[in-house]
Design a protein around this motif. Structure first.
Motif, PDB file in Angstrom:
ATOM      1  N   LEU A  76     -73.070  -1.529 -18.563  1.00  0.00           N
ATOM      2  CA  LEU A  76     -71.665  -1.832 -18.253  1.00  0.00           C
ATOM      3  C   LEU A  76     -71.135  -0.889 -17.164  1.00  0.00           C
ATOM      4  O   LEU A  76     -70.385  -1.314 -16.276  1.00  0.00           O
ATOM      5  CB  LEU A  76     -70.818  -1.717 -19.514  1.00  0.00           C
ATOM      6  N   GLY A  77     -71.513   0.400 -17.239  1.00  0.00           N
ATOM      7  CA  GLY A  77     -71.072   1.348 -16.220  1.00  0.00           C
ATOM      8  C   GLY A  77     -71.643   1.037 -14.847  1.00  0.00           C
ATOM      9  O   GLY A  77     -70.948   1.154 -13.831  1.00  0.00           O
ATOM     10  N   VAL A  78     -72.920   0.646 -14.803  1.00  0.00           N
ATOM     11  CA  VAL A  78     -73.535   0.283 -13.519  1.00  0.00           C
ATOM     12  C   VAL A  78     -72.846  -0.936 -12.919  1.00  0.00           C
ATOM     13  O   VAL A  78     -72.578  -0.988 -11.709  1.00  0.00           O
ATOM     14  CB  VAL A  78     -75.041   0.027 -13.714  1.00  0.00           C
ATOM     15  N   LEU A  79     -72.541  -1.927 -13.752  1.00  0.00           N
ATOM     16  CA  LEU A  79     -71.837  -3.112 -13.254  1.00  0.00           C
ATOM     17  C   LEU A  79     -70.449  -2.755 -12.725  1.00  0.00           C
ATOM     18  O   LEU A  79     -70.001  -3.304 -11.707  1.00  0.00           O
ATOM     19  CB  LEU A  79     -71.728  -4.161 -14.361  1.00  0.00           C
ATOM     20  N   ALA A  80     -69.767  -1.831 -13.401  1.00  0.00           N
ATOM     21  CA  ALA A  80     -68.455  -1.399 -12.914  1.00  0.00           C
ATOM     22  C   ALA A  80     -68.574  -0.691 -11.567  1.00  0.00           C
ATOM     23  O   ALA A  80     -67.756  -0.909 -10.658  1.00  0.00           O
ATOM     24  CB  ALA A  80     -67.790  -0.478 -13.937  1.00  0.00           C
ATOM     25  N   SER A 107     -66.713   9.919 -17.222  1.00  0.00           N
ATOM     26  CA  SER A 107     -65.378   9.978 -17.816  1.00  0.00           C
ATOM     27  C   SER A 107     -65.258   9.060 -19.025  1.00  0.00           C
ATOM     28  O   SER A 107     -64.732   9.457 -20.076  1.00  0.00           O
ATOM     29  CB  SER A 107     -64.327   9.600 -16.765  1.00  0.00           C
ATOM     30  N   ALA A 108     -65.766   7.833 -18.912  1.00  0.00           N
ATOM     31  CA  ALA A 108     -65.634   6.871 -20.016  1.00  0.00           C
ATOM     32  C   ALA A 108     -66.433   7.307 -21.238  1.00  0.00           C
ATOM     33  O   ALA A 108     -65.960   7.172 -22.378  1.00  0.00           O
ATOM     34  CB  ALA A 108     -66.073   5.487 -19.544  1.00  0.00           C
ATOM     35  N   LEU A 109     -67.636   7.830 -21.036  1.00  0.00           N
ATOM     36  CA  LEU A 109     -68.445   8.260 -22.182  1.00  0.00           C
ATOM     37  C   LEU A 109     -67.833   9.454 -22.893  1.00  0.00           C
ATOM     38  O   LEU A 109     -67.794   9.499 -24.128  1.00  0.00           O
ATOM     39  CB  LEU A 109     -69.869   8.576 -21.723  1.00  0.00           C
ATOM     40  N   VAL A 110     -67.363  10.433 -22.132  1.00  0.00           N
ATOM     41  CA  VAL A 110     -66.761  11.616 -22.757  1.00  0.00           C
ATOM     42  C   VAL A 110     -65.512  11.234 -23.544  1.00  0.00           C
ATOM     43  O   VAL A 110     -65.338  11.614 -24.716  1.00  0.00           O
ATOM     44  CB  VAL A 110     -66.445  12.680 -21.688  1.00  0.00           C
ATOM     45  N   VAL A 111     -64.623  10.477 -22.909  1.00  0.00           N
ATOM     46  CA  VAL A 111     -63.388  10.073 -23.590  1.00  0.00           C
ATOM     47  C   VAL A 111     -63.695   9.137 -24.755  1.00  0.00           C
ATOM     48  O   VAL A 111     -63.087   9.242 -25.835  1.00  0.00           O
ATOM     49  CB  VAL A 111     -62.424   9.401 -22.589  1.00  0.00           C
ATOM     50  N   LEU A 138     -62.656   0.910 -21.427  1.00  0.00           N
ATOM     51  CA  LEU A 138     -62.487   2.084 -20.570  1.00  0.00           C
ATOM     52  C   LEU A 138     -63.117   1.854 -19.200  1.00  0.00           C
ATOM     53  O   LEU A 138     -62.541   2.215 -18.164  1.00  0.00           O
ATOM     54  CB  LEU A 138     -63.109   3.317 -21.235  1.00  0.00           C
ATOM     55  N   PHE A 139     -64.307   1.254 -19.175  1.00  0.00           N
ATOM     56  CA  PHE A 139     -64.963   0.963 -17.908  1.00  0.00           C
ATOM     57  C   PHE A 139     -64.104   0.033 -17.043  1.00  0.00           C
ATOM     58  O   PHE A 139     -63.977   0.240 -15.836  1.00  0.00           O
ATOM     59  CB  PHE A 139     -66.332   0.310 -18.150  1.00  0.00           C
ATOM     60  N   SER A 236     -59.195   8.444 -19.369  1.00  0.00           N
ATOM     61  CA  SER A 236     -60.425   8.132 -18.637  1.00  0.00           C
ATOM     62  C   SER A 236     -60.130   7.653 -17.214  1.00  0.00           C
ATOM     63  O   SER A 236     -60.860   7.991 -16.272  1.00  0.00           O
ATOM     64  CB  SER A 236     -61.218   7.063 -19.396  1.00  0.00           C
ATOM     65  N   THR A 237     -59.060   6.889 -17.036  1.00  0.00           N
ATOM     66  CA  THR A 237     -58.700   6.441 -15.691  1.00  0.00           C
ATOM     67  C   THR A 237     -58.324   7.613 -14.798  1.00  0.00           C
ATOM     68  O   THR A 237     -58.734   7.683 -13.630  1.00  0.00           O
ATOM     69  CB  THR A 237     -57.537   5.436 -15.761  1.00  0.00           C
TER      70      THR A 237
END
Length: 325
Positions: A76-80, A107-111, A138-139, A236-237
Motif C-alpha cells: 500500500l505504501g509503494v502504491l501511494a 510516518s504511517a507505520l510509526v503513527v 493513513l497512507f 501522520s500527514t
C-alpha cells in the motif's frame, strides 16, 4: 435489544447501485464533457481493485502472519508513493520516489503502530483486522498531503527564482532560503486535514464511523474510533509532508548552496526541454552574479588598496608642480 441481522450482498446489488452511474454518463453525453469512457474505466477499476483487495485481506485476516501483514502495508505504501511520484506529479526531481516512499511509509507505520497499541488497545499492535485498514487510511491522507506539499515547494522555488538567487548571492545560508518555502508548503498541505477535522460531525457522518454503525457497533464506540483515526491522520500527514518537503527542498537547493532547478523534470517532454533551457540560463546567470558580488569586507579592502595605490601618484604630481613653481 434486538439482534442486528445483516443481509448478504450479491453482485446483483452492486449492479443495481452501478445503474446510478447512468446519471453521470447522461450528463457527460448531454453537456459533451467527454467523460463517459473515463467513467466506465474508473467504475471497472473500482470493482476489480476492491474485489482483489477483499480476497487478499480475507486471507491475511485468517492467517494473522506478521510477514503478510507488514508486506501488505508495504505494498500500500509503494502504491501511494507511485501515485505521488508518477501519476499525480507534473514535475519530478531525482530521488523523488524513494524520498516519498520513506516519508509516507515511515510516518504511517510509526503513527499506526503507536495508535493501535495505546489508543485502540490492540495486542499485538499489528493485529490485521484493525492495523491494515488504519494504515490504509493513513497512507491515503499522507499521499494527498505530500502531493500538495511537493507541488508547493517546486512552484515556490520556480516562481521566486530571482529572489532566491539574489539571497544566495549575498551570502544567505541554505536553511534561510528554504525555510519560508518549507513553511508555506507545510501550511498548504495541512489546511485540508485541519478543515476536515474541524467540520467532522457537523455536516455528514464520517466514513469510519459510518462503517462501524453499519457493522452493528455501538454509536459512541464508533464516534471514539473516528476521533482516534482523525488524530492519527493529522499526525501522520504532518510528519510525512515535513520529511518529503525537506527532502525536495534539499535536492533543489544544494550544499553549495545553489538553486538547482535544472534537476526538475516535467512529465511532458517538450515542457521538460524548455525547463532545462531556462534552468541552464538561470545557472549561468547565478554564476555571473556570484562572480560579480563580493562581501563588504572585500569591497572595503579593495577600496583601501586602490586609495593607497593612487596616493604615490598624487604625491608625485604635487612634487612636480612644486618644482615647476
Amino acid at each position: 435489544m434486538e439482534s442486528n441481522t445483516q443481509t448478504a450482498l450479491s453482485w446483483g446489488n452492486v449492479g443495481i447501485a452501478a445503474l446510478l452511474l447512468g446519471i453521470n454518463a447522461g450528463l457527460s453525453i448531454w453537456l459533451k464533457l467527454g467523460l463517459s469512457c473515463n467513467l466506465i474505466v474508473a467504475a471497472l477499476r473500482c470493482v476489480a481493485q476492491l474485489t482483489v483487495l477483499g480476497i487478499v485481506l480475507k486471507q491475511i485476516f485468517e492467517t494473522q502472519n506478521p510477514v503478510y501483514i507488514f508486506g501488505m502495508a508495504l505494498v500500500l505504501g509503494v502504491l501511494a508513493a507511485v501515485e505521488v511520484s508518477y501519476w499525480r506529479a507534473k514535475r519530478r526531481f531525482p530521488g523523488m520516489f524513494m524520498g516519498t516512499l520513506c516519508a509516507i511509509v515511515g510516518s504511517a507505520l510509526v503513527v499506526g503502530l503507536f495508535g493501535n497499541a495505546y489508543a485502540l488497545n490492540m495486542d499485538p499492535a499489528y493485529t490485521a483486522v484493525k492495523f491494515i485498514p488504519t494504515v490504509g487510511m493513513l497512507f491515503g491522507n499522507c499521499m494527498i498531503g505530500v502531493s500538495i506539499g511537493l507541488g508547493t515547494v517546486m512552484d515556490a522555488l520556480d516562481s521566486r527564482r530571482d529572489r532566491i538567487e539574489a539571497m544566495l548571492c549575498f551570502g544567505a545560508s541554505r536553511w534561510e532560503v528554504i525555510r519560508p518555502v518549507v513553511s508555506e508548503a507545510l501550511r498548504a498541505a495541512l489546511v485540508p486535514t485541519i478543515t476536515n477535522m474541524g467540520i467532522t460531525g457537523l455536516i455528514a457522518i464520517p466514513g469510519v464511523m459510518t462503517g462501524w454503525i453499519l457493522g452493528g457497533a455501538d454509536v459512541l464506540q464508533a464516534a471514539r474510533y473516528q476521533q482516534i483515526i482523525l488524530f492519527m491522520i493529522s499526525a501522520s500527514t504532518a510528519s510525512s509532508t515535513l520529511l518529503s518537503v525537506l527532502f525536495c527542498a534539499s535536492v533543489l537547493v544544494d550544499r553549495v548552496p545553489m538553486l538547482r532547478l535544472d534537476r526538475l523534470q516535467f512529465a511532458d517532454h517538450s515542457a521538460s526541454m524548455s525547463q532545462e533551457k531556462s534552468a541552464s540560463r538561470a545557472s549561468s546567470r547565478l554564476a555571473l552574479l556570484r562572480s560579480s558580488c563580493r562581501p563588504k569586507s572585500e569591497l572595503y579592502l579593495s577600496r583601501n588598496s586602490s586609495s593607497v595605490s593612487s596616493s604615490p601618484s598624487t604625491c608625485n604630481m604635487q612634487d612636480q608642480s612644486s618644482r615647476r613653481i
